[in-house]
Design a protein around this motif. Structure first.
Motif, short mmCIF file in Angstrom:
data_model
loop_
_atom_site.label_atom_id
_atom_site.label_comp_id
_atom_site.label_asym_id
_atom_site.label_seq_id
_atom_site.Cartn_x
_atom_site.Cartn_y
_atom_site.Cartn_z
N SER A 32 0.79 -1.18 0.03
CA SER A 32 -0.14 0.17 0.18
C SER A 32 1.01 1.44 -0.13
CB SER A 32 -0.90 0.12 1.36
OG SER A 32 0.06 -0.05 2.34
N ARG A 33 2.08 1.13 0.77
CA ARG A 33 2.97 2.34 0.85
C ARG A 33 3.62 2.58 -0.78
NH1 ARG A 33 8.11 2.96 4.78
NH2 ARG A 33 8.54 5.27 4.17
N LEU A 34 3.85 1.41 -1.42
CA LEU A 34 4.32 1.62 -2.80
C LEU A 34 3.33 2.22 -3.71
CD1 LEU A 34 5.93 -1.90 -3.23
CD2 LEU A 34 7.04 0.06 -3.49
N GLN A 35 2.02 1.75 -3.49
CA GLN A 35 1.10 2.27 -4.22
C GLN A 35 0.97 3.91 -3.86
OE1 GLN A 35 -0.85 0.39 -5.99
NE2 GLN A 35 -1.76 2.14 -6.82
N VAL A 36 1.14 4.34 -2.71
CA VAL A 36 0.88 5.71 -2.47
C VAL A 36 2.20 6.62 -2.99
CG1 VAL A 36 1.22 7.28 -0.48
CG2 VAL A 36 -0.20 5.54 -0.26
N LEU A 37 3.30 5.95 -2.97
CA LEU A 37 4.53 6.69 -3.66
C LEU A 37 4.21 6.53 -5.27
CD1 LEU A 37 7.53 4.52 -2.02
CD2 LEU A 37 7.12 7.03 -1.89
N GLU A 38 3.61 5.67 -5.62
CA GLU A 38 3.30 5.57 -7.33
C GLU A 38 2.26 6.90 -7.48
OE1 GLU A 38 1.92 5.22 -10.79
OE2 GLU A 38 0.74 4.46 -9.40
N GLU A 39 1.24 6.96 -6.79
CA GLU A 39 0.08 7.92 -7.08
C GLU A 39 0.83 9.24 -6.90
OE1 GLU A 39 -2.81 6.69 -4.00
OE2 GLU A 39 -3.42 4.89 -5.30
N ARG A 40 1.80 9.44 -6.01
CA ARG A 40 2.37 10.76 -5.78
C ARG A 40 3.55 10.89 -6.89
NH1 ARG A 40 4.46 10.45 0.11
NH2 ARG A 40 5.13 12.57 -0.38
N ARG A 41 3.47 10.16 -7.63
CA ARG A 41 4.59 10.09 -8.71
C ARG A 41 6.23 9.95 -8.27
NH1 ARG A 41 3.39 8.01 -12.78
NH2 ARG A 41 4.79 9.14 -14.17
N LEU A 42 6.20 9.51 -6.95
CA LEU A 42 7.38 9.36 -6.36
C LEU A 42 8.28 8.00 -6.95
CD1 LEU A 42 6.80 10.85 -2.85
CD2 LEU A 42 8.03 11.71 -4.43
N LEU A 43 7.27 6.88 -7.18
CA LEU A 43 7.83 5.90 -7.59
C LEU A 43 7.29 5.75 -9.18
CD1 LEU A 43 7.55 2.48 -5.94
CD2 LEU A 43 6.88 2.70 -8.24
N LEU A 62 3.03 -2.24 -11.78
CA LEU A 62 2.96 -2.70 -10.27
C LEU A 62 2.43 -3.98 -9.94
CD1 LEU A 62 3.12 0.43 -7.89
CD2 LEU A 62 4.89 -1.14 -8.04
N ARG A 63 1.24 -4.09 -10.68
CA ARG A 63 0.38 -5.03 -10.42
C ARG A 63 0.79 -6.56 -11.45
NH1 ARG A 63 -3.48 -1.29 -8.82
NH2 ARG A 63 -3.96 -1.87 -6.80
#
Ligand SMILES: [Zn+2]
Length: 208
Positions: free
Chosen positions: A158-169, A179-180
């Motif tokens: 879920s943290r990876l998902q948040v990073l991805e949504e914030r374009r940090l990942l 990711l999926r």
């Protein structure tokens, strides 16, 4: 200004897929495990080669056909030698040939477990607050990228998902959908960890 630590991940599957076979000795469907041994049967000019599997419960054998009724001249001497000496690399390649196995047996048990060898390519560990991970795969895996990253970086999906949504990942290629999906060779994952209080621990887990 923080710098990026570039790390190569060489990803190798750990456990070969196990065909699910109606075991006539157990009287039910059982998983069969690769023995790592070939059986080479030469009959005149004809050669048959199988990779031997064994029932996990009763040791009954099942033969996975590698060459069937093949002309001896069509098999390179070096390959024949490797088959006859049970070359571990060759056995491993066939044991992980999911497509060929599935064509034979229909159903397989697959194991997502992988071993990741991490090697720093560039950058300085001390000042790093961003990661660039370059993925190399020995062979295709069914392991999802988010599961791989979560286990190897020590952070939740879920943290990876948040990073991805914030374009940090950012995953290249494929972006957000990647990711999926299963991790693939040639993928690059960039993670900006500058705002994460535990970035040093994450970078250490990544192989820094
Ligand atoms: Zn059995």
């Amino acid at each position: 200004m923080s710098s990026t630590l570039r790390i190569h991940w060489a990803i190798a599957p750990e456990i070969a897929p196990q065909p699910l076979i109606n075991c006539n000795r157990c009287g039910t469907v059982k998983a069969y495990r690769c023995s790592g041994k070939f059986r080479v049967n030469a009959n005149g000019k004809r050669i048959d080669v199988w990779l031997i599997y064994r029932c996990v419960d009763c040791d009954n054998s099942w033969n996975f056909g590698i060459f069937e009724r093949c002309n001896r001249r069509d098999i390179e001497p070096a390959l024949l030698q490797a088959l006859e000496s049970n070359d571990p690399g060759l056995a491993r390649r066939h044991a992980f040939d999911v497509i060929a196995l599935r064509n034979r047996v229909g159903r397989l048990e697959e194991f997502p477990d992988v071993v990741v060898h991490k090697r720093v390519l560039g950058g300085t560990r001390e000042s790093a607050a961003a990661l660039e991970l370059q993925l190399g795969l020995e062979m295709p895996t069914s392991l999802r990228l988010d599961r791989l990253l979560a286990s190897e970086l020590g952070i939740s999906r879920s943290r990876l998902q948040v990073l991805e949504e914030r374009r940090l990942l950012v995953v290249d290629p494929d972006g957000a959908k990647a990711l999926r999906k299963p991790a693939r060779a040639g993928m690059t994952v960039r993670v900006d960890l500058a705002g994460e209080p535990d970035h040093e621990a994450i970078i250490r887990s990544a192989g820094g």
